[in-house]
Design a protein around this motif. Structure first.
Motif, PDB file in Angstrom:
ATOM      1  N   ALA A 166      29.263  36.178  19.552  1.00  0.00           N
ATOM      2  CA  ALA A 166      30.302  35.439  19.250  1.00  0.00           C
ATOM      3  C   ALA A 166      31.612  35.528  20.078  1.00  0.00           C
ATOM      4  O   ALA A 166      32.025  34.567  20.330  1.00  0.00           O
ATOM      5  CB  ALA A 166      30.809  35.695  17.866  1.00  0.00           C
ATOM      6  N   SER A 167      31.646  36.604  20.907  1.00  0.00           N
ATOM      7  CA  SER A 167      32.759  37.090  21.612  1.00  0.00           C
ATOM      8  C   SER A 167      32.728  36.011  22.883  1.00  0.00           C
ATOM      9  O   SER A 167      33.659  35.580  23.529  1.00  0.00           O
ATOM     10  CB  SER A 167      33.129  38.244  22.062  1.00  0.00           C
ATOM     11  OG  SER A 167      33.357  39.047  20.818  1.00  0.00           O
ATOM     12  N   ILE A 182      33.212  38.576  35.034  1.00  0.00           N
ATOM     13  CA  ILE A 182      34.530  38.162  35.214  1.00  0.00           C
ATOM     14  C   ILE A 182      35.115  37.503  34.003  1.00  0.00           C
ATOM     15  O   ILE A 182      36.463  37.384  33.787  1.00  0.00           O
ATOM     16  CB  ILE A 182      35.107  37.914  36.604  1.00  0.00           C
ATOM     17  CG1 ILE A 182      36.554  37.869  36.890  1.00  0.00           C
ATOM     18  CG2 ILE A 182      34.488  36.474  37.022  1.00  0.00           C
ATOM     19  CD1 ILE A 182      36.977  39.483  36.990  1.00  0.00           C
ATOM     20  N   ARG A 183      34.272  36.606  33.667  1.00  0.00           N
ATOM     21  CA  ARG A 183      34.563  35.703  32.605  1.00  0.00           C
ATOM     22  C   ARG A 183      35.364  36.238  31.272  1.00  0.00           C
ATOM     23  O   ARG A 183      34.921  37.350  30.788  1.00  0.00           O
ATOM     24  CB  ARG A 183      33.492  34.643  32.073  1.00  0.00           C
ATOM     25  CG  ARG A 183      32.763  33.895  33.334  1.00  0.00           C
ATOM     26  CD  ARG A 183      33.783  32.715  33.695  1.00  0.00           C
ATOM     27  NE  ARG A 183      33.743  31.696  32.676  1.00  0.00           N
ATOM     28  CZ  ARG A 183      34.386  30.564  32.681  1.00  0.00           C
ATOM     29  NH1 ARG A 183      35.503  30.546  33.405  1.00  0.00           N
ATOM     30  NH2 ARG A 183      34.104  29.708  31.891  1.00  0.00           N
ATOM     31  N   PRO A 184      36.344  35.711  30.733  1.00  0.00           N
ATOM     32  CA  PRO A 184      37.096  36.280  29.740  1.00  0.00           C
ATOM     33  C   PRO A 184      36.368  36.755  28.424  1.00  0.00           C
ATOM     34  O   PRO A 184      36.430  37.656  27.800  1.00  0.00           O
ATOM     35  CB  PRO A 184      37.844  35.132  29.167  1.00  0.00           C
ATOM     36  CG  PRO A 184      37.371  33.688  29.703  1.00  0.00           C
ATOM     37  CD  PRO A 184      36.652  34.337  31.110  1.00  0.00           C
ATOM     38  N   GLY A 185      35.284  35.809  28.298  1.00  0.00           N
ATOM     39  CA  GLY A 185      34.343  36.272  27.008  1.00  0.00           C
ATOM     40  C   GLY A 185      33.633  37.557  27.157  1.00  0.00           C
ATOM     41  O   GLY A 185      33.698  38.405  26.302  1.00  0.00           O
ATOM     42  N   VAL A 186      32.992  37.806  28.199  1.00  0.00           N
ATOM     43  CA  VAL A 186      32.261  39.123  28.783  1.00  0.00           C
ATOM     44  C   VAL A 186      33.313  40.164  28.642  1.00  0.00           C
ATOM     45  O   VAL A 186      32.990  41.370  27.828  1.00  0.00           O
ATOM     46  CB  VAL A 186      31.759  39.099  29.837  1.00  0.00           C
ATOM     47  CG1 VAL A 186      30.635  40.485  30.085  1.00  0.00           C
ATOM     48  CG2 VAL A 186      30.629  37.705  30.060  1.00  0.00           C
ATOM     49  N   SER A 187      34.429  39.969  29.092  1.00  0.00           N
ATOM     50  CA  SER A 187      35.525  40.979  29.231  1.00  0.00           C
ATOM     51  C   SER A 187      35.912  41.322  27.861  1.00  0.00           C
ATOM     52  O   SER A 187      36.139  42.573  27.316  1.00  0.00           O
ATOM     53  CB  SER A 187      36.534  40.844  30.132  1.00  0.00           C
ATOM     54  OG  SER A 187      37.231  39.531  29.776  1.00  0.00           O
TER      55      SER A 187
END
Length: 986
Positions: A677-678, A569-574
């Motif tokens: 990097a994302s 749910i964390r922004p980087g993974v999405s």
């Protein structure tokens, strides 16, 4: 030759950073300079760390001032002198007292009194360590100051450095105006530094003092007498408290004993695999000198347990079996195959840390204990910097702009050529001041426990919390070998703790349970079913609309899946696209075959998709062939904290070059690098996710078996993701009977009796806390109130506060309409109220007044509730001007799949976000007429046309779609529905 240099940590005075100062010194060929910020040491350690890169020999000191008036400058002869100066400064900062005109007799520091002060104070007595400072400007006056020339051996160059150019000087004047909260045009010259406080080439400075070569020689000798040394190397010793007991050997024995002691409870049947893991961890912990670090954390947690405080040990520390055995964490690393090297490894260049959460109510006491338990403790500092809107507001005031103009400059995207001259100046200098430190604050959770006194590294402030706080941040702390202890406060734990207390009070016959028996909770089918249906309102970390959506898409029905969801749910993974890919591979086994074989072998549990922070280390090490040390630099660099450091850039280049050497396709290399990097800085460590999932399961258990008691605890601890009204609604949906505040039933906080939930007196937005406490205290002392007269006799209260209670119908037990009670209250109290003592001694006889029969309607009551509570206790749909034309709700979405639906919803929350192209789109959550929740999406074209206009009921028209089984509505159009006219003002 420069003994009085300032950076922008001379707050609201200096104009550039410590590295800018070093660059300036190199440019001016000054091989040695002294950093002397005004009543501040924030820049000192980094100044020393960076100085060798500029071939500068650093000296540390402090410019002691009362306001803008310089009393003296002190230079540390050595580290002990720096410690002396920090002690002296901190004492004055803590007590908020002015500095004396004369410095104390420092043993290891030198003092320089400015020339003008010596003349003004007619100073004639100087000890061996005291000097008189002469600036370039002072040279004009020196020939006419005969008695000063008698102190030939005391004269040194004191050319202050505050500016590099005219622009810096202009910024300085603005900062001084901000600091003094006055118009720039009203800023007195006495509040400014002289414009000639600049650094000149050393040769020019020598030329200026050519007639006074003895001053140059005195200055050279003074500088040679000063030195400072801190170890910033990769092999630097840890500066934390080195031992918990009296010796390292005793520490080691104690850690082994505590580990062995915790084994039967955590692993009743510990096999060779567990034993091997324990030995491996203990060896590394000892080798890396972290034995005392573990014991200190154990001590803190042990104190909390002795006081009945709940805690959660999270962060990468949850990857440690030793931490699990010591009770610091509650996550089993063996069950989750947690990667211990993510926490500590021989190659890791950064310090490990435990993040320990306590209830927001208990954290202050735990912090107090730490300060009393250990000798050298301080809170960690943080810098609050000038940000765009703050700068514009401050400069707008300084330039005398009206509030409306300042608001416009803050909110709008402006074109410089369209602005007037003053507004252009605000924008121009706003860019210059932007990012400068405004003041030193407190790190959200960091505490330093050091071997040496903290003043060895920095002076300390004494903020309102009442604990000394160092003047540097976590990055500098790590650079010098100080590793923080993270002591955090959160409301989730308070909800769990309070819910258990409420259960004991409201349901004394309830079966006993152990909220810490995590193994049993994980296997509870009722909890897992609830998770699969995303019925998680009020539960820690899993209640948001986004999480509810993910739970359904992933078909989460067990603990391990919830652990993954917590990080996904964390922004980087999405944002990296990995959330969608993970869902696809989770739901479709055939899709998993598309993973690269190396990635699949590294991360089989997540189908070759990077989900956790340690996946970055695994991919960098196994896929790209980086060393573990280099991989850890990469992981840290992704957090943004160290992204600018050269070491990170070197590792990035090596990642790509190694992959090319391994023969990977260029497209694959770039794809994997993009994923790394994302998200790396925004994903959780797996142990961190597991810790969150444990707390989620504890709150889910309470919601599953004691829903009303748990929701009251949620309400009493500030709610959560949603506003109070939504949790009140949820309690009603779970079978609770919601009652407005009552002077005979309510407490200051919300309370439950059976299934009756009485809203707390403090839910009334305008009711004073002291009034609420007084009402309850009197009722508990002398019994329930029998009438309004009885209440007025016993409680000291003014007509305004009494009116609030009457309007919310808190005297409904009297059976008298509240309008009639309001008339009685005004007749009895008018606009005054006798003091409480007089009231108790002399209870006046009550007169009865003839008042016409008055009746409050349900609509009037609802609008009173909205005004006083912020929401009504009836369904908001009852307030609509026009009744809904249909009864469509969440239950009907499936039958409308792939078709358009006309539906009404009460707005819960809106998340505004932007597409990759920068266009705004919205996600919104509503409650339908039956009280159930449904979700909507407004894509950019619709979001640009239709706006949400605050709380209320909206009529929506859109297409029902399903993504991975999650139903939602893609809105085509919407309209906010009108409420009936407020009947109280007809």
């Amino acid at each position: 030759m420069y003994l009085n240099c300032h950076t922008y940590y001379s707050l609201r005075f200096g104009t550039f950073s410590e590295t800018d100062l070093l660059a300036l010194a190199r440019e001016m060929e000054a091989g040695c300079i002294a950093l002397t910020d005004i009543n501040n040491t924030s820049a000192c350690l980094n100044f020393v760390r960076k100085a060798p890169e500029y071939d500068i020999r650093p000296i540390l000191g402090i410019d002691f001032r009362n306001g803008v008036k310089q009393e003296f400058v002190a230079l540390a002869a050595n580290n002990q002198g720096y410690y002396e100066l920090n002690n002296f400064l901190s004492d004055h900062l803590h007590r908020e007292v002015s500095f004396g005109k004369k410095a104390p007799e420092f043993r290891d520091a030198f003092v320089i009194y400015p020339f003008e002060k010596v003349l003004e104070e007619e100073m004639t007595q100087f000890n061996d360590r005291e000097f008189i400072g002469i600036s370039v400007a002072d040279l004009r006056k020196l020939p006419f100051s005969c008695y000063i020339k008698n102190y030939r051996d005391k004269l040194v160059v004191q050319q202050p450095v505050t500016f590099r150019n005219k622009r810096d000087f202009n910024a300085h004047r603005l900062l001084r105006a901000i600091g003094n909260n006055i118009l720039l045009s009203k800023l007195p010259k006495s509040e400014e530094a002289s414009e000639d406080e600049r650094m000149y080439p050393v040769s020019n400075l020598a030329m200026a003092f050519r007639e006074y070569t003895f001053i140059l020689e005195n200055t050279r000798r003074l500088m040679e007498a000063c030195s400072i040394d801190f170890d910033f190397s990769d092999t630097k010793p840890m500066q934390n408290q080195r031992t918990y007991t009296d010796s390292e050997e005793d520490d080691w024995k104690m850690l082994q004993e505590l580990t062995e002691k915790g084994l039967p409870y955590r692993y009743p049947e510990a096999g060779p695999e567990i034993r091997e893991r324990i030995e491996k961890e203990l060896t590394v912990i000892r080798q890396m000198n972290f034995v005392s670090y573990f014991l200190i954390n154990w001590d803190i947690v042990s104190y909390a347990k002795s006081r009945g405080y709940f805690h959660v040990g999270r962060g990468s520390g949850a990857n440690s079996v030793v931490a699990y055995l010591l009770g610091i964490t509650d996550v089993d690393p063996m069950e989750l195959d947690l990667y211990f090297e993510r926490f500590i490894n021989l190659y890791r260049t950064s310090p490990p840390d435990f993040d320990i959460d306590f209830s927001w109510r208990d954290r202050q006491d735990v912090t107090r204990y730490i300060f009393e338990r250990f000798p050298n403790v301080s809170l960690l500092g943080a810098y609050v910097t000038f940000q765009y809107r703050g700068v514009v507001r401050e400069l707008g005031k300084v330039f005398g702009l009206p509030k409306e103009e300042i608001d416009r400059l803050c909110e709008e995207r402006l074109v410089m050529k369209d602005l007037d001259q003053t507004a252009q100046l605000v924008m121009k200098y706003g860019k210059l001041i932007h990012g400068m430190p405004n003041y030193v604050s407190i790190h959200s959770s960091g505490i330093l426990i050091s071997e040496k006194p903290l003043h060895y590294f920095s002076a300390t402030n004494m903020p309102p919390k009442g604990f000394p706080t160092v003047q540097f941040d976590m990055h500098i702390a790590e650079d010098v070998g100080l590793y923080k202890f993270d002591i955090l406060g959160q409301r989730g734990l308070a909800k769990i703790k309070e819910a258990i207390a409420i259960i004991e009070d409201n349901r004394p016959d309830a079966p006993l349970f152990d909220i810490h028996d995590i193994r049993k909770l994980k296997q509870d089918s009722k909890i897992n079913t609830m998770v699969s249906r995303a019925q998680c309102m009020g539960c820690f970390y899993v209640e948001s609309p986004a999480m509810r959506m993910l739970l359904k898409k992933l078909e989460v029905d067990n603990y391990l899946s919830l652990v993954a969801a917590s990080s996904i749910i964390r922004p980087g993974v999405s944002k990296s696209g990995m959330m969608r890919e993970y869902i696809l591979r989770h739901r479709n086994p055939e899709r998993r075959k598309e993973a690269h074989p190396v990635m699949q072998s590294i991360m089989p549990d997540t189908y070759g998709v990077m989900v956790y922070q340690e996946d970055v280390i695994k991919v960098a090490h196994h896929f790209a062939g980086l060393t573990l040390g280099e991989a850890d630099v990469l992981r840290r660099g992704m957090s943004g904290k160290y992204r600018s450091r050269e070491e990170f850039k070197r590792v990035e280049d090596k990642f790509v070059s190694n992959c090319r050497e391994k023969g990977y396709d260029e497209k694959l290399i770039q794809e994997v690098w993009h994923q790394v990097a994302s998200f790396a800085g925004y994903a959780f460590a797996k142990g961190h996710s597991a810790s969150y999932a444990v707390e989620s399961y504890q709150s889910l258990f309470l919601r599953a078996y004691f829903p009303l008691e748990y929701m009251v605890a949620v309400l009493n601890n500030g709610g959560g993701f949603y506003r109070t009204e939504i949790y009140v609604h949820e309690a009603r949906m779970l079978g609770g009977m919601i009652h407005a505040p009552c002077v005979n039933r309510s407490l200051p906080q919300h309370v439950i009796r059976g299934k009756d939930i009485y809203l707390g007196l403090l839910a009334l937005q305008e009711l004073e806390e002291r009034t609420a406490v007084r009402i309850v205290r009197e009722r508990e002392s002398d019994g329930e109130y029998t009438s309004l007269d009885d209440f007025v006799d016993r409680v000291s209260i003014g007509i305004e506060q009494l009116s609030i209670l009457i309007r919310i119908n808190a005297f409904r037990f009297t059976g008298v309409d509240k309008y009639e009670l309001l008339w009685h209250a005004h007749f009895k109290l008018g606009v005054s109220k006798k003091p409480e003592l007089q009231q108790r001694l002399f209870r006046p006889p009550h007169r009865n007044f003839d008042i016409p029969v008055l009746t409050t309607t349900d609509l009037e009551a609802a609008f009173d509730q909205i005004e006083l509570l912020g929401f009504c206790l009836c369904s908001p749909f009852e307030l609509l001007k026009e009744a809904p034309l249909n009864d469509h709700g969440a239950a009907h979405l499936e039958e409308f799949l792939d078709r358009n639906i006309d539906i009404y919803g009460y707005l819960i929350t809106v998340k505004r976000t932007r597409t990759q192209h920068g266009k705004e789109m919205n996600f919104a959550t509503f409650i339908d007429q039956a009280g159930e929740v449904f979700d909507c999406t407004l894509f950019p074209q619709v979001a640009a046309k239709y706006y949400f206009r605050g709380k209320g009921i909206y009529r929506l028209y859109g297409k029902v779609v399903s993504e991975f089984g999650f139903l939602s509505i893609e809105v085509i159009k919407l309209r906010k529905e009108d409420y009936v006219e407020d009947p109280r003002y007809k």
